[in-house]
Design an enzyme around this catalytic site. Structure first.
Site, PDB file in Angstrom:
ATOM      1  CD  GLU A   1      42.952 -47.446  -2.080  1.00  0.00           C
ATOM      2  OE1 GLU A   1      42.924 -48.688  -1.900  1.00  0.00           O
ATOM      3  OE2 GLU A   1      43.500 -46.661  -1.289  1.00  0.00           O
TER       4      GLU A   1
ATOM      5  CD  GLU B   1      43.707 -51.070   5.070  1.00  0.00           C
ATOM      6  OE1 GLU B   1      43.060 -51.868   4.366  1.00  0.00           O
ATOM      7  OE2 GLU B   1      44.692 -50.419   4.635  1.00  0.00           O
TER       8      GLU B   1
ATOM      9  CG  HIS C   1      40.055 -51.566   1.491  1.00  0.00           C
ATOM     10  ND1 HIS C   1      39.864 -51.442   0.139  1.00  0.00           N
ATOM     11  CD2 HIS C   1      41.213 -50.897   1.763  1.00  0.00           C
ATOM     12  CE1 HIS C   1      40.862 -50.722  -0.395  1.00  0.00           C
ATOM     13  NE2 HIS C   1      41.680 -50.369   0.578  1.00  0.00           N
TER      14      HIS C   1
END
Lengths: 494, 494
Positions: free
Chosen positions: A293, A264, A267
């Site tokens: 992604e 994460e 991201h």
């Protein structure tokens, strides 16, 4: 020369971005903070916002403004912005307000139900809600299909990955079917001969959280502009100025949460480094789901599970949990690169992960085309799991077709992004390695700035200025080439 | 007979309530969760929402709809709703969009700055922002004053307490000046002769939190529809379906957070028990700020600090923190009813609290009328603190005029609600006691349902169906009578 039409569009999209901000925060809250009985009112509030967004976007003056702006003297960034504006507009006018509102309502009902139905293995309850979601998603696909001249499922794919079709995916995923099961078997056989020491728990949630924060710091996460919290299904949400990532903890096991956080954070850094001067405009948004992604997988798989990164990780793990036999470098490398057939996509290693994606891709494509119905999903899921991974999910809905959040709110067409992302990540890492000859040493020593600077210069700072294909060609010298992914797996695991 | 105009209004206000939901959650997040650098984007998003709200409310068809609805065949609740709709409309059209947006922007900048400026005692930095807030608040007061034929400050008062004027407040607060300082001195003298054992800390934050949750449970807080969190300035926010209360912890001291939680739980139960069938309509909202405060003070002061409630509290405190000499019933009663002159309003006992309010009332009234400016506040604050409580705040801004959040977002006219609320609370508790002859026994035994049922029947379930004056008369048999407050203080403390 004046740019009055472009400027008017730009003001409209700035306003929309502010409503999107509220949507992002209220949605994050819904998954992390909201008590159970807040669900209905929240769903209605978000539905109202999505109707408003849709009304603004589909205002009849928009087409005229876009046409007029296209005649104005725009620089490259403005022209790219206008293209993104037009894409949002075209996407919006396809759907009637009533459908948008219904989607938001049935989606938030299904997602909310899933939060308790999944742990209860309640397929009956869940499928009732999911049928509604599928019904409105098929309607959406029909509207998009007619307007875009694509098949219904391809029209949904286009929302997440402009330019991708099931034809192209069949090519990319078809070649996986040729070599991936064989590679998987060889790696499993090879690893069966190795000794791996499993770390002994329990690993207190709070200590795992502290380790996660620590690693986020190493990875350059900006805590003045973001947070780490807990949710049933980990995600990266919020807004570029305030990025909210989540994870979930299991006291028996250390690595799921840790690599989840690393994922994460990939991201998050993309979001935190989107081009500030353009924030509020569509051109400042992340390029696509697959590129997003690619950043999380760049962090988790390419960087995070590399042997060099384990050198950096090891003393941190020891400092939070103390010394134990499992916490030794070569063992840590084995743990990070362990390959195992399993039921859960988000826990899957990078070799078997594409199997989970192709399975979902085939099911959702058939669901949208109407070839199958919701009631057919569990049997098909079981069949494909057997075929790819030799595992059964019969009767085990919670670890089968109920494991993911994506379908609950109708995000059909999203799953392929994961494997496209893995392919982009491998290609990008190979390019970064060419540009940074000392990369492994730098990683092991914690000198990650050169790598992040490369990502910033080649991906993050461009937002949606270039098409996916241009962006990747500029960064790596060629368009998407799935060979890098295969080479990466073979060189790491064989 | 048709009610088409009323129904159309009702749909518009349902839509507004959904935007208000997003505002409530994003505002809660801003005070509890948001990292520092999220502030500007959040401020802009909330400002955009407040412009939208204002645009919807001030649409030119509204006046026509309201007039036409007034001719329709409405039942009592619908008529009360129409009155509240009209009040919101009248309030909205007074102000130009640009002012509304500016208020939101300068307010959120000032509030955000205050979060770091207060601990840094940075009056210089804070006053720069506050001047902007005062400037736009004076503009607002001018607009309201002209439209309503009230003085500028009275026009702001009317936003929070319809029907209250500075004339009436001068009467109510003037009588306080006659008896309160004398009572305060007598009680302080009396308590000086008593022995009180101060509990020995530290009191771990997590244990305080658990005790707070425990007491919220006893007080009937519905955790499926709400949460407890931490913020710099405790408040009750969220929406009736999802009520968010906050507190702040000090490890050296137990009671501030505990009674803070009891206080906010009073607000929360009012919200959680507003009339469900009307939710989304203005008639379902809490009656007024003073009635809201009457519920929190009913919980904190009338109920929470009563000797009977200490019997209920004692075993809970012991179960969380273990036994110690201070944790003995008569000592706990003394601790809960301790009177002390202090600098901080939110920490003040119920006798000196009105002094803090009258001080703020006099300063904000002069600030809005233009008799004084922001630079005059510190000296005036010091002067009035000396006059009422014999304490100085010279140079100590953080514990003086920078202690409250209210002025940061321009909530001038709000402070009087606290003391009106204390007066209503005393009058309501006296009425409940008449209706429930066994009240003290019930409280001591933890049988609080009869008391909460009385509140639900007399206050909570009515929302804004009645005027404040009607509501209080129906509940207690008479209009606001400040004698109950005086009698309460004299009977508890003398």
């Amino acid at each position: 020369m004046q740019k009055q039409h472009y400027n008017e569009l730009s003001r409209i999209f700035l306003r929309l971005s502010r409503f999107d901000h509220l949507n992002a925060i209220a949605s994050w809250d819904m998954s992390t903070m909201m008590p159970a009985n807040g669900s209905q009112a929240r769903g209605e509030a978000l539905a109202e916002l999505s109707v408003l967004r849709h009304q603004i976007l589909s205002d009849k003056k928009m087409a005229r403004l876009i046409d007029a702006a296209a005649q104005e003297n725009l620089d490259d960034v403005e022209r790219a912005n206008l293209e993104e504006i037009n894409r949002q507009y075209q996407n919006a006018i396809l759907l009637p307000d009533s459908l948008v509102e219904e989607q938001s309502l049935v989606g938030s009902r299904c997602e909310h139900g899933w939060r308790t139905q999944r742990p209860a293995n309640d397929w009956q309850g869940f499928s009732t809600n999911l049928k509604e979601v599928v019904r409105v998603s098929r309607e959406e696909a029909q509207f998009r299909s007619q307007a875009q001249g694509l098949s219904p499922y391809d029209a949904l794919l286009d929302k997440y990955e402009p330019g991708i079709t099931s034809n192209k995916l069949d090519g990319l995923f078809g070649s996986l079917r040729d070599w991936l099961p064989g590679l998987l078997q060889r790696v499993i056989d090879k690893q069966a001969a190795e000794t791996v020491i499993i770390p002994e728990g329990p690993f207190a949630t709070e200590k795992q959280r502290q380790l996660g924060l620590d690693v986020m710091g190493v990875l350059g996460f900006d805590f003045a502009g973001g947070r780490l919290d807990v949710s049933a299904h980990p995600f990266c949400g919020g807004v570029p100025e305030d990025v909210r990532i989540t994870t979930r903890y299991n006291q028996d096991e250390l690595f799921t949460a840790l690599f989840g956080v690393i994922h994460e954070t990939g991201h998050a850094r993309y979001e935190q480094n989107l081009p500030r001067p353009w924030l509020g405009q569509p051109v400042a948004l992340a390029r696509s789901m697959a590129i997003h992604e690619s950043q999380s997988l760049f962090f988790e798989m390419q960087l995070g599970r590399s042997a060099a990164f384990q050198q950096l990780l090891l003393p941190k793990i020891i400092s939070h949990f103390g010394q134990q036999p499992a916490f030794e470098l070569s063992n840590l490398v084995k743990l990070s690169q362990r390959v195992e057939r399993g039921l859960i996509r988000v826990d899957a290693d990078e070799i078997s992960y594409p199997a989970h994606v192709v399975l979902r891709y085939e099911i959702e494509r058939a669901l949208i085309s109407g070839d199958i119905d919701v009631d057919d999903i569990p049997a098909l899921w079981d069949e494909k799991m057997q075929e790819w991974l030799g595992l059964s999910t019969a009767g085990d809905y919670r670890n089968g077709c109920m494991q993911d959040i994506h379908w609950t709110d109708g995000s059909f067409g999203y799953f392929p992004s994961y494997t496209l992302g893995a392919m982009y990540a491998a290609q990008l890492f190979a390019a970064a390695r060419r540009a940074l000859p000392e990369l492994d040493t730098q990683i092991a020593e914690g000198d990650l700035e050169p790598l992040f600077t490369w990502l910033k210069q080649n991906i993050w700072q461009h937002g949606s200025r270039f098409s996916t294909s241009q962006l990747i060609s500029n960064a790596t010298g060629e368009d998407l080439n799935p060979l890098y992914f295969r080479k990466h797996l073979e060189s790491r695991y064989l």
